[in-house]
Design a protein around this motif. Structure first.
Motif: not given
Length: 246
Positions: A195-208
């Motif tokens: 996973l890239k950092k941008s993909e981790i950030r997207k998943r974090r926003l989806v979870n939020k």
């Protein structure tokens, strides 16, 4: 007339001769003083040897020592006064301090992120929230502007720490779940996907987003974000200058 010219010339020659004699006497006296200074450190035994041999080896040896290194290894080295002295020079030799960075030292071991988070989780779960509540109570009671500023600064720091901890915790949970799935896929012969950092950030926003929607706070959160963005845009919005004719 001829006699007067001869007298003048003779007086000039006498003056020149006297000046030359004075210069020669002064130079000879200076040479003698220099020789005396150079022979001051010569031992009596070396003088006796030089007198018996009839040579000037003592004087030559002294000049060689003066030109070369030190007569004794324990004496300090003689430096020339014509060379400028450096601004930073080592006058006294002291042991150098070895500064070690625990992040890059093998003696300190490797950083265990999960272990560190488990050991110091009480700070973010208990200590900092309790301190934040206590600071809020003190902020309501005090009227001193200096104390109020200190309390607000401390509160903002605690809020940043708790927010950063929650973000890092969410990202680590997403990454751990992804690694678990990739290990199972690798057992089946598939290529691992990182996973890239941008993909981790997207998943974090989806979870939020899903958490806010489940708790019913999604609309309030969106409205709050909209107000903040509008305030930021208002700072950079140009205003019309007042017309002097009006």
């Amino acid at each position: 007339m001829r006699k007067s010219k001869e007298v003048v010339e003779s007086s000039k020659t006498e003056v020149q001769d006297s000046e030359e004699e004075h210069e020669s006497s002064s130079s000879s006296s200076e040479d003698e003083e220099e020789i005396e200074r150079e022979l001051a450190d010569v031992t009596f035994e070396e003088l006796q040897k030089a007198r018996s041999n009839g040579s000037h080896s003592v004087y030559q040896k002294h000049n060689e020592v003066k030109k070369g290194g030190r007569a004794n290894k324990n004496r300090p080295m003689e430096a020339s006064s014509k060379k400028p002295v450096g601004r930073f020079r080592e006058v006294i030799q002291v042991p150098k301090k070895v500064v070690r960075d625990p992040r890059f030292e093998s003696l300190c071991g490797s950083l265990d992120v999960d272990g560190f988070r488990k050991r110091y989780n009480f700070l973010y779960a208990e200590e900092l929230p309790a301190e934040r509540e206590e600071l809020r109570k003190q902020l309501k009671k005090t009227n001193d502007p200096g104390v109020t500023k200190e309390l607000k600064d401390r509160l903002s720091w605690i809020d940043k720490q708790l927010k950063y901890k929650s973000v890092k915790h969410t990202e680590c949970a997403i990454l751990a779940e992804h690694k678990k799935k990739e290990r199972e896929a690798a057992k089946q012969g598939k290529q691992p996907f990182y996973l890239k950092k941008s993909e981790i950030r997207k998943r974090r926003l989806v979870n939020k987003y899903e958490e806010l929607k489940a708790s019913g706070k999604l609309e309030a959160y969106i409205e709050n974000r909209r107000r903040r963005n509008a305030a930021k845009d208002r700072r950079y919005m140009p205003y019309r200058r007042p017309d002097n004719s009006e």
